[in-house]
Design an enzyme around this catalytic site. Structure first.
Site, PDB file in Angstrom:
ATOM      1  N   ALA A  18       0.756  -1.664   0.067  1.00 50.04           N
ATOM      2  CA  ALA A  18      -0.272   0.456   0.132  1.00 50.04           C
ATOM      3  C   ALA A  18       1.183   0.997   0.161  1.00 50.04           C
ATOM      4  O   ALA A  18       0.671   2.559  -0.678  1.00 50.04           O
ATOM      5  CB  ALA A  18      -0.914   0.100   0.937  1.00 50.04           C
ATOM      6  N   THR A  22       0.410   5.509  -1.755  1.00 51.36           N
ATOM      7  CA  THR A  22       0.149   6.856  -0.936  1.00 51.36           C
ATOM      8  C   THR A  22       0.652   8.161  -1.663  1.00 51.36           C
ATOM      9  O   THR A  22      -0.149   8.571  -1.031  1.00 51.36           O
ATOM     10  CB  THR A  22       0.974   6.775   1.068  1.00 51.36           C
ATOM     11  OG1 THR A  22       2.119   6.626   0.042  1.00 51.36           O
ATOM     12  CG2 THR A  22       0.978   5.387   1.269  1.00 51.36           C
ATOM     13  N   PHE A  29      -2.615   1.349   5.475  1.00 45.40           N
ATOM     14  CA  PHE A  29      -3.509   0.260   6.395  1.00 45.40           C
ATOM     15  C   PHE A  29      -2.532   0.768   7.911  1.00 45.40           C
ATOM     16  O   PHE A  29      -3.583   0.734   8.480  1.00 45.40           O
ATOM     17  CB  PHE A  29      -2.734  -1.402   6.178  1.00 45.40           C
ATOM     18  CG  PHE A  29      -4.423  -1.014   4.937  1.00 45.40           C
ATOM     19  CD1 PHE A  29      -3.370  -1.794   3.669  1.00 45.40           C
ATOM     20  CD2 PHE A  29      -5.445  -1.386   5.043  1.00 45.40           C
ATOM     21  CE1 PHE A  29      -4.022  -2.165   1.802  1.00 45.40           C
ATOM     22  CE2 PHE A  29      -5.827  -1.692   3.193  1.00 45.40           C
ATOM     23  CZ  PHE A  29      -5.248  -1.997   2.120  1.00 45.40           C
ATOM     24  N   ARG A  30      -1.245   0.680   7.609  1.00 38.51           N
ATOM     25  CA  ARG A  30      -0.857   0.520   8.772  1.00 38.51           C
ATOM     26  C   ARG A  30       0.076   1.451   9.402  1.00 38.51           C
ATOM     27  O   ARG A  30       0.540   1.868  10.686  1.00 38.51           O
ATOM     28  CB  ARG A  30       0.283  -0.917   9.177  1.00 38.51           C
ATOM     29  CG  ARG A  30      -1.100  -2.154   9.420  1.00 38.51           C
ATOM     30  CD  ARG A  30       0.215  -3.292   9.270  1.00 38.51           C
ATOM     31  NE  ARG A  30      -1.502  -4.545   8.883  1.00 38.51           N
ATOM     32  CZ  ARG A  30      -1.488  -4.481   7.855  1.00 38.51           C
ATOM     33  NH1 ARG A  30      -1.022  -4.322   6.674  1.00 38.51           N
ATOM     34  NH2 ARG A  30      -2.622  -6.039   7.836  1.00 38.51           N
ATOM     35  N   ASP A  99      -5.431  -2.038  -6.359  1.00 39.20           N
ATOM     36  CA  ASP A  99      -6.608  -0.660  -6.531  1.00 39.20           C
ATOM     37  C   ASP A  99      -6.258  -0.574  -8.230  1.00 39.20           C
ATOM     38  O   ASP A  99      -6.587  -0.124  -8.389  1.00 39.20           O
ATOM     39  CB  ASP A  99      -5.595   1.007  -6.505  1.00 39.20           C
ATOM     40  CG  ASP A  99      -3.817   0.486  -6.357  1.00 39.20           C
ATOM     41  OD1 ASP A  99      -3.102   0.977  -5.347  1.00 39.20           O
ATOM     42  OD2 ASP A  99      -3.526   0.031  -7.130  1.00 39.20           O
ATOM     43  N   HIS A 114      -3.929 -10.265  -3.482  1.00 36.86           N
ATOM     44  CA  HIS A 114      -5.174 -10.110  -3.200  1.00 36.86           C
ATOM     45  C   HIS A 114      -6.717  -9.058  -4.261  1.00 36.86           C
ATOM     46  O   HIS A 114      -7.674  -9.145  -3.469  1.00 36.86           O
ATOM     47  CB  HIS A 114      -5.010  -8.901  -1.932  1.00 36.86           C
ATOM     48  CG  HIS A 114      -4.026  -9.381  -1.190  1.00 36.86           C
ATOM     49  ND1 HIS A 114      -3.325  -8.899  -0.341  1.00 36.86           N
ATOM     50  CD2 HIS A 114      -3.321 -10.448  -1.176  1.00 36.86           C
ATOM     51  CE1 HIS A 114      -2.032  -9.062   0.888  1.00 36.86           C
ATOM     52  NE2 HIS A 114      -2.547  -9.949   0.247  1.00 36.86           N
ATOM     53  N   CYS A 122     -21.614 -11.550  -7.589  1.00 32.89           N
ATOM     54  CA  CYS A 122     -21.972 -12.193  -6.340  1.00 32.89           C
ATOM     55  C   CYS A 122     -21.931 -12.960  -5.370  1.00 32.89           C
ATOM     56  O   CYS A 122     -21.058 -13.864  -6.136  1.00 32.89           O
ATOM     57  CB  CYS A 122     -23.403 -12.507  -7.365  1.00 32.89           C
ATOM     58  SG  CYS A 122     -25.117 -13.281  -6.668  1.00 32.89           S
TER      59      CYS A 122
HETATM   60  N1  APR Z   1       7.143   5.513   0.614  1.00 42.95           N
HETATM   61  C1  APR Z   1       7.670   4.370   1.453  1.00 42.95           C
HETATM   62  N2  APR Z   1       6.831   3.954   1.989  1.00 42.95           N
HETATM   63  C2  APR Z   1       5.612   4.187   2.026  1.00 42.95           C
HETATM   64  C3  APR Z   1       5.760   5.308   1.273  1.00 42.95           C
HETATM   65  C4  APR Z   1       5.958   6.192   0.764  1.00 42.95           C
HETATM   66  N3  APR Z   1       5.875   7.023  -0.063  1.00 42.95           N
HETATM   67  N4  APR Z   1       4.110   5.535   2.492  1.00 42.95           N
HETATM   68  C5  APR Z   1       3.935   4.634   3.085  1.00 42.95           C
HETATM   69  N5  APR Z   1       5.550   3.714   2.964  1.00 42.95           N
HETATM   70  C6  APR Z   1       5.183   2.763   3.651  1.00 42.95           C
HETATM   71  C7  APR Z   1       4.651   2.755   5.421  1.00 42.95           C
HETATM   72  O1  APR Z   1       5.857   2.629   6.274  1.00 42.95           O
HETATM   73  C8  APR Z   1       4.166   0.956   5.854  1.00 42.95           C
HETATM   74  O2  APR Z   1       5.178   0.788   6.460  1.00 42.95           O
HETATM   75  O3  APR Z   1       4.326   1.460   3.228  1.00 42.95           O
HETATM   76  C9  APR Z   1       4.053   0.450   4.235  1.00 42.95           C
HETATM   77  C10 APR Z   1       2.417   0.445   3.816  1.00 42.95           C
HETATM   78  O4  APR Z   1       2.154  -0.804   5.069  1.00 42.95           O
HETATM   79  P1  APR Z   1       0.683  -1.293   5.425  1.00 42.95           P
HETATM   80  O5  APR Z   1      -0.095   0.005   5.561  1.00 42.95           O
HETATM   81  O6  APR Z   1       0.861  -2.744   6.274  1.00 42.95           O
HETATM   82  O7  APR Z   1       0.261  -1.875   4.121  1.00 42.95           O
HETATM   83  P2  APR Z   1       0.841  -3.509   3.297  1.00 42.95           P
HETATM   84  O8  APR Z   1       1.887  -4.265   3.437  1.00 42.95           O
HETATM   85  O9  APR Z   1       0.330  -3.414   1.861  1.00 42.95           O
HETATM   86  O10 APR Z   1      -0.481  -4.195   4.226  1.00 42.95           O
HETATM   87  C11 APR Z   1      -0.449  -5.501   3.374  1.00 42.95           C
HETATM   88  O11 APR Z   1      -2.844  -6.061   4.391  1.00 42.95           O
HETATM   89  O12 APR Z   1      -4.998  -5.694   5.046  1.00 42.95           O
HETATM   90  C12 APR Z   1      -4.539  -6.038   4.199  1.00 42.95           C
HETATM   91  O13 APR Z   1      -4.927  -6.191   2.805  1.00 42.95           O
HETATM   92  C13 APR Z   1      -4.303  -6.128   2.975  1.00 42.95           C
HETATM   93  O14 APR Z   1      -3.275  -6.077   0.503  1.00 42.95           O
HETATM   94  C14 APR Z   1      -3.044  -5.130   2.256  1.00 42.95           C
HETATM   95  C15 APR Z   1      -2.445  -6.455   3.238  1.00 42.95           C
END
Ligand code: APR
Length: 236
Positions: A18, A22, A29-30, A99, A114, A122
């Site tokens: 994710a 951003t 998410f975290r 996305d 995912h 459905c």
């Molecule tokens: N550049 C570098 N790192 C970034 C940036 C950026 N611009 N923006 C955010 N991050 C980092 C954050 O510090 C975070 O540690 O990206 C990481 C995203 O981690 P998560 O939010 O946990 O997302 P992800 O690892 O994709 O989650 C995995 O969890 O909820 C489920 O299905 C959902 O696919 C998702 C999975």
């Protein structure tokens, strides 16, 4: 350093989370304060239990996510990855994201672990619709069944097909680059290890430390992905 690794590698796989989106305006998410799971309990809005027990909350949560994706565009980092695929710098993308931005920006070899928010189907008859149904607040199939996004919900296993294909790609890699993932969700977080154990160099680009950093050959915490990709692209 990363530019040299890309130049030397024969088979590079990019693995995104994710954090890759951003800079397009989609929350991850975290991340502290801004992460989606800082605001909502995923088991209450993004699980099979929510779909069955609290369907209105489920519908509205995913309608907001569908609208959010439609309001945002892939940033320039996505175009760089698509260009690198076309000129042979990288070979494939494995993404946890739903996305659809990699495909939207022209990448072709994309494994969506995912699923995707671009489609809903459905729960009863499995008929597939475009996710614009959620935009129009049409949440039920012609057959009367509930429409759900074609994503993996909490409580669901990863389909075997995409998992096996991602494992094969990870084994083929001699360079495996993680972009923007906390690597906290299994089994999606196994692929960096599969690549490493198959002899690949592992690079982790993430604004926060991950539990996998000690396995990596290179860790970059101090640069946003978009900025880093533009910088590296200029050195290739
Ligand atoms: N550049 C570098 N790192 C970034 C940036 C950026 N611009 N923006 C955010 N991050 C980092 C954050 O510090 C975070 O540690 O990206 C990481 C995203 O981690 P998560 O939010 O946990 O997302 P992800 O690892 O994709 O989650 C995995 O969890 O909820 C489920 O299905 C959902 O696919 C998702 C999975």
């Amino acid at each position: 350093m990363l530019a040299n690794l890309l130049k030397e590698s024969m088979y590079t796989v990019i693995y995104t989370g994710a954090g890759m989106s951003t800079e397009s305006g989609l929350p991850d998410f975290r991340s502290a304060q801004t992460g989606l799971w800082e605001q909502e309990d995923p088991t209450r809005v993004a699980s099979t239990e929510a779909l069955n027990r609290d369907v209105e909350k489920f519908f509205q949560f995913y309608r907001q996510r569908v609208l959010g994706v439609k309001d945002c565009q892939p940033h320039a980092g996505y175009d760089i990855l698509s260009k690198w695929e076309k000129n042979g710098t990288i070979q494939s993308v494995i993404t946890q994201n739903v996305d659809g931005f990699h495909t939207e920006s022209g990448s072709e070899s994309v494994l969506e672990l995912h699923g995707t928010l671009q489609k809903v189907h459905c729960q009863t008859c499995k008929k597939e619709y475009d996710s614009s149904m959620y935009e129009k607040e049409s949440f039920y199939c012609d057959c009367g069944g509930k429409l759900r996004p074609s994503v993996i919900l909490f409580g669901e296993a990863l389909p075997e097909g995409p998992f096996m294909k991602a494992a094969e790609e990870s084994e083929k890699a001699d360079l495996f680059i993680v972009l923007g993932s906390s690597l906290t969700v299994t089994p999606a977080n196994q692929f960096p290890l599969i690549a490493k154990e198959s002899g690949a160099k592992l690079v982790i680009v993430n604004l926060e430390p991950t539990h996998f950093d000690h396995h990596a050959d290179l860790v970059i915490h101090d640069k946003k992905i978009g900025e880093l990709l533009a910088e590296v692209d200029g050195l290739l």
